[in-house]
Design a protein around this motif. Structure first.
Motif, PDB file in Angstrom:
ATOM      1  N   UNK A   1       0.699  -1.564   0.455  1.00 47.14           N
ATOM      2  CA  UNK A   1      -0.306  -0.277   0.094  1.00 47.14           C
ATOM      3  C   UNK A   1       0.933   1.585   0.143  1.00 47.14           C
ATOM      4  N   UNK A   2       0.297   2.157  -0.045  1.00 53.74           N
ATOM      5  CA  UNK A   2       1.285   3.733  -0.544  1.00 53.74           C
ATOM      6  C   UNK A   2       1.662   4.339   1.195  1.00 53.74           C
ATOM      7  N   UNK A   3       2.401   4.795   1.299  1.00 57.53           N
ATOM      8  CA  UNK A   3       2.916   5.548   2.948  1.00 57.53           C
ATOM      9  C   UNK A   3       1.347   6.153   3.350  1.00 57.53           C
ATOM     10  N   UNK A   4       0.860   7.160   2.184  1.00 55.30           N
ATOM     11  CA  UNK A   4       0.000   7.616   2.760  1.00 55.30           C
ATOM     12  C   UNK A   4      -2.158   7.023   2.905  1.00 55.30           C
ATOM     13  N   UNK A   5      -1.399   5.688   3.178  1.00 58.96           N
ATOM     14  CA  UNK A   5      -3.085   5.197   3.288  1.00 58.96           C
ATOM     15  C   UNK A   5      -2.746   5.110   4.312  1.00 58.96           C
TER      16      UNK A   5
ATOM     17  N   UNK B   1      -0.472   4.361   7.625  1.00 51.70           N
ATOM     18  CA  UNK B   1      -0.061   5.760   8.587  1.00 51.70           C
ATOM     19  C   UNK B   1      -0.813   5.145   9.876  1.00 51.70           C
ATOM     20  N   UNK B   2      -1.533   4.565  10.393  1.00 47.57           N
ATOM     21  CA  UNK B   2      -1.879   3.846  11.323  1.00 47.57           C
ATOM     22  C   UNK B   2      -1.177   3.475  12.432  1.00 47.57           C
ATOM     23  N   UNK B   3      -0.994   2.295  11.737  1.00 50.27           N
ATOM     24  CA  UNK B   3       0.069   1.008  12.160  1.00 50.27           C
ATOM     25  C   UNK B   3       1.559   1.608  12.398  1.00 50.27           C
ATOM     26  N   UNK B   4       1.727   2.151  11.137  1.00 51.19           N
ATOM     27  CA  UNK B   4       3.355   3.352  11.819  1.00 51.19           C
ATOM     28  C   UNK B   4       3.416   4.433  12.649  1.00 51.19           C
TER      29      UNK B   4
ATOM     30  N   UNK C   1      -3.791   8.175  -0.912  1.00 48.54           N
ATOM     31  CA  UNK C   1      -3.978   9.240  -2.856  1.00 48.54           C
ATOM     32  C   UNK C   1      -4.313   7.543  -4.178  1.00 48.54           C
ATOM     33  N   UNK C   2      -3.852   6.657  -3.429  1.00 50.80           N
ATOM     34  CA  UNK C   2      -3.827   5.288  -4.277  1.00 50.80           C
ATOM     35  C   UNK C   2      -5.347   5.532  -4.698  1.00 50.80           C
ATOM     36  N   UNK C   3      -6.221   6.301  -5.569  1.00 54.91           N
ATOM     37  CA  UNK C   3      -7.342   5.236  -6.140  1.00 54.91           C
ATOM     38  C   UNK C   3      -7.604   3.906  -6.016  1.00 54.91           C
ATOM     39  N   UNK C   4      -6.949   2.707  -6.835  1.00 58.29           N
ATOM     40  CA  UNK C   4      -6.853   2.197  -6.125  1.00 58.29           C
ATOM     41  C   UNK C   4      -7.190   1.105  -5.374  1.00 58.29           C
TER      42      UNK C   4
ATOM     43  N   UNK D   1     -13.463   1.577   7.106  1.00 59.42           N
ATOM     44  CA  UNK D   1     -13.865   0.645   7.924  1.00 59.42           C
ATOM     45  C   UNK D   1     -13.056   0.749   8.889  1.00 59.42           C
ATOM     46  N   UNK D   2     -11.246   0.361   8.046  1.00 61.55           N
ATOM     47  CA  UNK D   2     -10.825   0.280   9.112  1.00 61.55           C
ATOM     48  C   UNK D   2     -10.574   1.622  10.341  1.00 61.55           C
ATOM     49  N   UNK D   3     -10.408   3.097   8.786  1.00 60.56           N
ATOM     50  CA  UNK D   3      -9.996   4.236  10.001  1.00 60.56           C
ATOM     51  C   UNK D   3     -11.432   4.148  11.353  1.00 60.56           C
ATOM     52  N   UNK D   4     -12.562   3.937  10.137  1.00 60.46           N
ATOM     53  CA  UNK D   4     -13.942   4.131  11.397  1.00 60.46           C
ATOM     54  C   UNK D   4     -13.334   3.564  12.956  1.00 60.46           C
ATOM     55  N   UNK D   5     -12.656   2.219  12.227  1.00 63.07           N
ATOM     56  CA  UNK D   5     -12.673   1.532  13.078  1.00 63.07           C
ATOM     57  C   UNK D   5     -11.344   1.309  14.249  1.00 63.07           C
ATOM     58  N   UNK D   6     -10.666   2.488  13.561  1.00 61.87           N
ATOM     59  CA  UNK D   6      -9.112   2.313  14.622  1.00 61.87           C
ATOM     60  C   UNK D   6      -9.859   3.621  15.123  1.00 61.87           C
TER      61      UNK D   6
END
Length: 549
Positions: free
Chosen positions: A244-248, A252-255, A533-536, A544-549
């Motif tokens: 995944x791109x660095x700004x996904x 970012x959550x894991x990092x 940023x990556x549309x794919x 869902x992931x960011x909401x869960x976080x």
């Protein structure tokens, strides 16, 4: 795993971006999990090999008295565990100095050296080889769960870490059947032909070689890199592993969780020397709670009696009435199959769906009850090695009890202590704590393995009663002190272990908020505007992931 979720992952994993389940992660899993075969092959091989006439002839065991034979075979079997205790202690400094990746590679080479030495028909060389191979096994038993846990997405961390144990039981099963196969060689001169026992022992060279060939091509763990001041390379490795791109948001959550943990440790604690780390383990309450929990899980893991069954299964089956060397090895082979098949079920379904806690409680009760039956049967029926005819009815039930024991073991004590130890410690103290846990594991293994032949001769049914009572005691400890770790990030364990250990049963199952480190949770809640940023990679999974976080 590659390309999406499957039956092997938890429902939580279906909410994660599909890209993180990729071929690179699968390659890492296979490369490192080969280390499980070191332990499994050696443990499964030696019990059967000790019964082979060709092995007894090669090492002069057929000329010894019963007591001398018990002492020598106990020493041969236990020497691996003696080396394992040394390797577990030495694994910590190599892990912190060389890194997780090259430490795994180094100890793989050590194991290969010891395995080759075991092929030489000389008692002193055999003992030295088993000690050296044991050092490789002991170090790998600490390093492999650590390496897998530090690289795994948290939604499948239990599955990936438990794959090490799956490989232990796969090779244990295979070793049992190899022993059975070579025991059927009945050509003239077999009893004096070294090929028979060398074939059984030589199989362990294959996984050792495969791991050493594959490991150089896997990335170092991001947590190790970030903890040692290489945050950019750590982020790069996260991106490589997750694809995944660095700004996904997922990246970012894991990092940020890893960075928050490292910053906290740098602000609160000074230095990485072992004296400072050990002092922090024993003087900081949350660290000591984790350490005490892990050590107790490893002790109860060994107190179930699994080493006695693994190393001496053929003789134990003969004790309850199974007739003949080949028949006992065949029954032992089935025992290995039961363990392996059940562990597949545990890894594929239980560990990241049901969790660590409930399967361990149920499995431990099954183990204790099976051992209790064996004790009572041998107490009132006596040993059946001298009876005429087939296996008595009570002995057949005893065989079933051992298989029930194997079933309970495979989704209980077999895996839980490894997974828990790899999950609960902060990066700064993880190597030292895991190293000591595995030292305890191997030194107790040595004592039990060395003493089992003499214990069975002297104590008889009392051995099985002792294991039953200790395992029931472990059930009580696990119920009150082991929280459920499924779905929690490694960094969120700091929040969990602020509570007293004996109250964990009240907080065993986490809420969604408790699955992420509290300071990172607050930060991500303030930054819901982060968009990949990556549309794919946009889509409901990321949302869902960011909401869960």
């Amino acid at each position: 795993m590659a390309g999406g979720t499957s039956i092997w992952v938890s429902p939580q994993a279906k909410q994660d971006p599909k890209a993180i389940f990729n071929l690179r992660l699968l390659y890492l899993l296979i490369s490192v999990a080969w280390a499980g075969c070191f332990y499994g092959f050696d443990t499964g091989n030696i019990g059967g090999v000790l019964t082979l006439p060709s092995f007894k002839h090669a090492f002069g065991l057929d000329e010894l008295s019963k007591k001398a034979y018990d002492d020598r075979r106990g020493t041969i079997a236990a020497m691996l565990a003696a080396g394992g205790s040394a390797g577990a202690l030495l694994a910590a400094p190599t892990s912190d100095v060389l890194g997780r990746k090259w430490s795994v590679f180094l100890w793989g080479l050590v194991f290969l050296l010891g395995a080759i030495m075991q092929m030489i028909p000389d008692y002193s060389v055999l003992i030295a080889g088993r000690f050296i191979a044991g050092a490789g096994v002991g170090a790998s038993s600490m390093l492999t769960p650590q390496f897998l846990a530090e690289n795994s997405p948290k939604s499948i961390r239990g599955t990936m870490t438990a794959t090490y144990n799956l490989m232990i039981l796969f090779s244990l099963m295979l070793a049992f059947w190899i022993n059975y196969g070579v025991s059927l060689w009945k050509s003239p001169g077999t009893d004096t032909n070294d090929t028979q026992w060398r074939t059984a022992l030589g199989i362990q060279l294959i996984p050792g070689a495969l791991m050493c060939i594959m490991i150089p091509f896997v990335p170092e763990t991001p947590r190790y890199l970030i903890n040692h001041g290489k945050s950019e390379q750590g982020l790069t490795n996260i991106v490589k592993l997750r694809k995944l791109p660095a700004d996904h948001p997922y990246i970012q959550t894991e990092y940020q969780e890893i960075m928050a943990q490292v910053r906290y440790e740098q602000e609160c604690f000074q230095g990485h020397s072992y004296w400072v780390v050990v002092k922090d383990v024993f003087t900081i309450k949350s660290n000591f709670r984790r350490f005490f929990l892990a050590v107790m899980l490893f002790l109860f893991h060994k107190f179930t009696g699994t080493d006695s069954l693994n190393y001496y299964a053929p003789e134990i089956f003969q004790l309850i009435g199974v007739k003949g060397e080949s028949s006992s090895l065949l029954t032992t082979g089935v025992y290995g199959v039961v363990k392996f098949v059940t562990t597949i079920f545990y890894v594929a379904f239980l560990v990241d769906r049901v969790g660590r806690r409930l399967p361990l409680l149920v499995g431990a009760i099954m183990q204790a009850s099976a051992m209790l039956y064996l004790a009572l049967y041998l107490r009132f029926a006596g040993t059946n090695t001298e009876t005429v005819g087939g296996t008595p009815a009570g002995g057949i039930v005893g065989i079933i009890a051992i298989y029930i024991y194997a079933f309970g073991w495979s989704f209980g004590h077999s895996v839980a202590c490894y997974v828990v130890a790899a999950e609960i410690f902060p990066t700064r103290i993880r190597s030292v704590c895991m190293s000591f846990c595995f030292f305890i594991n191997w030194i107790v293994d040595y004592g039990i393995t060395r003493a089992t032949p003499n214990m069975i001769t002297e104590m008889g049914w009392g051995v099985f009663l002792l294991y039953a009572m200790l395992t029931y005691g472990g059930v009580v400890f696990i119920y009150f002190c082991l929280p459920e770790l499924k779905g929690r990030s490694i960094e969120s364990m700091d929040d969990l272990f602020q509570r007293p250990l004996w109250t964990m049963w009240k907080h065993a199952y986490p809420t969604e908020e408790e699955k992420v480190r509290h300071d990172v949770l607050e930060k991500t809640e303030q930054n819901h505007s982060i968009v990949p940023v990556d549309e794919e990679n946009k889509g409901p999974e990321a949302a869902v992931h960011i909401e869960k976080s």
